[in-house]
Design an enzyme around this catalytic site. Sequence first.
Site, PDB file in Angstrom:
ATOM      1  N   LYS A  13       0.853  -1.195   0.000  1.00 25.51           N
ATOM      2  CA  LYS A  13       0.000   0.000   0.000  1.00 25.51           C
ATOM      3  C   LYS A  13       0.889   1.246   0.000  1.00 25.51           C
ATOM      4  O   LYS A  13       1.890   1.295   0.722  1.00 25.51           O
ATOM      5  CB  LYS A  13      -0.883  -0.038   1.251  1.00 25.51           C
ATOM      6  CG  LYS A  13      -1.893   1.083   1.365  1.00 25.51           C
ATOM      7  CD  LYS A  13      -2.744   0.907   2.627  1.00 25.51           C
ATOM      8  CE  LYS A  13      -3.804   1.971   2.771  1.00 25.51           C
ATOM      9  NZ  LYS A  13      -4.615   1.793   3.998  1.00 25.51           N
ATOM     10  N   SER A  28      -9.488  -0.482   7.481  1.00 28.48           N
ATOM     11  CA  SER A  28      -8.963  -0.372   6.118  1.00 28.48           C
ATOM     12  C   SER A  28      -8.285  -1.611   5.533  1.00 28.48           C
ATOM     13  O   SER A  28      -7.993  -1.624   4.338  1.00 28.48           O
ATOM     14  CB  SER A  28      -7.994   0.793   6.027  1.00 28.48           C
ATOM     15  OG  SER A  28      -8.728   1.972   5.855  1.00 28.48           O
ATOM     16  N   SER A  86      -9.532   1.731   3.198  1.00 28.07           N
ATOM     17  CA  SER A  86      -8.705   2.471   2.276  1.00 28.07           C
ATOM     18  C   SER A  86      -7.678   1.625   1.539  1.00 28.07           C
ATOM     19  O   SER A  86      -7.104   2.090   0.549  1.00 28.07           O
ATOM     20  CB  SER A  86      -7.986   3.593   3.033  1.00 28.07           C
ATOM     21  OG  SER A  86      -7.095   3.036   3.982  1.00 28.07           O
TER      22      SER A  86
END
Length: 487
Positions: free
Chosen positions: A80, A179, A155
């Site tokens: 990420k 997330s 996210s």
Amino acid sequence: MDNIYELSAHEICKLIRRKEVSVEEVITSQFNRIEKVEEKIKAFLSLYKEEALDEARQWDKKISQGKKIPPLCGVPIAIKDVICIKDKLTTCASRILQNFRPPYSATVIDKIKNAGCIIIGKTNMDEFAMGSSTENSAFQITYNPWNRETIPGGSSGGSAAAVAGREVPIALGSDTGGSIRQPAALCGVVGLKPTYGRVSRYGLVAFASSLDQIGPLTRDVTDCALLLKIISGKDKMDSTSVNYPVPDYLEYLIPDLKGVKLGLPREYFVEGIEKEVREKVMQATKVMEDLGAEIEETSLPHTEYAIATYYLIATAEASSNLARYDGVGYGYRSKEKLDMIGMYKKTRREGFGDEVKRRIMLGTYVLSKGYYENYYGKAQRVRTLIREDFEKAFKKFDALITPTSPTVAFKIGEKIDNPLQMYLSDIFTISANLAGIPGISIPCGLGRNGLPVGLQILGKPFDEKTILRIAYAYEQNTEWRKMRPEI
Ligand code: GLN
């Protein structure tokens, strides 16, 4: 072998050790897959094809020389874009960091590299990890591989979509209020948020420091256990990481649930949750019962305050963490010639997206003189009550079973103009961050419109081994791990 990209990390490791495939073949197969589907998924913000192939050839050379290789040698992994990799763009999907290359790597990056993983790229996310759909990225939308009209969750939506779309077997995400678990649920993969303190956050760009944790997104529980073991442990660079033994999680993966006591918190099965989500989770509890678990209803009475508490604490912490983006030290600076305050303002106005600005304003307000006690102080006290709910429940139960998300993946654009609706996506995941406990989401079937449903297992602090064991037993006795999106 032309379908290596379909394999899980532990299967890839086995084949490499047996010399049935080379690391170069693994990486080539993965990039062929990416070239085929990435246009439709848009999970990545950067890709490192040449470098990854180079590293692969170096491992192959070592293997041919009979050298000892590390546990995850040759396994492709995606990161990420909120986790620093030295000299590589680390944008947090924000304009304010669009050209930022950190001068050091996160501890988790060093750990996975030492374990032999090959980083193939960095994934899209909501800006600064604020969001539940990945639509808050300043750069692109990521599509859910199950249905391109829907969001992948957020996210860590890029990481979840990349794993679900077979672009990579394993990925790292971060979880401040859900997330990792929520996008895992919406994309039909496995995602685990470790206990607060289990994994070093050195090199993770901070959102809300008392809540953030890094964790794995994978296609099966075995890979999740493998990756968690690699990234866990005390790190002298992160004083919030805890010196607590890291077990070999794989040893706890047994296919039954004899003697396991599970609680079903009634506050997690209330109105607003999709009928199919409830059905699938209830069916899963039946399977767990058949495997030997004892299941009983329980209560976490302060659950209803979790969202409000989270949006006071998380925004307060974000407002101070994000104060550092001022156009001076690093990152974007407005081109306009202004005085110092003017430059700060313009830089931040141009650099941050709407959701990030909303959070900074809310957070600054709740920390302001005269309001601090009423908002931030009170939220901290309610947080304690939420944690105590769990402490009480864990006196009786080994783990708690809940849905991960009240709905399956929603349509792109559906909630973007309604922040409150968006915030409610995390209604079942946020409490674990407030309490600091670990949680895992695993697929438990298909719900509305044939989209994946996630089941959440919450555990005691530092007891990831138990939630992994429960997840594994369920996974091995059901067929869901075989389901895949057609893309
Ligand atoms: N969706 C939640 C938020 O917007 C949680 C995000 C996260 O876990 N990083 O804050």
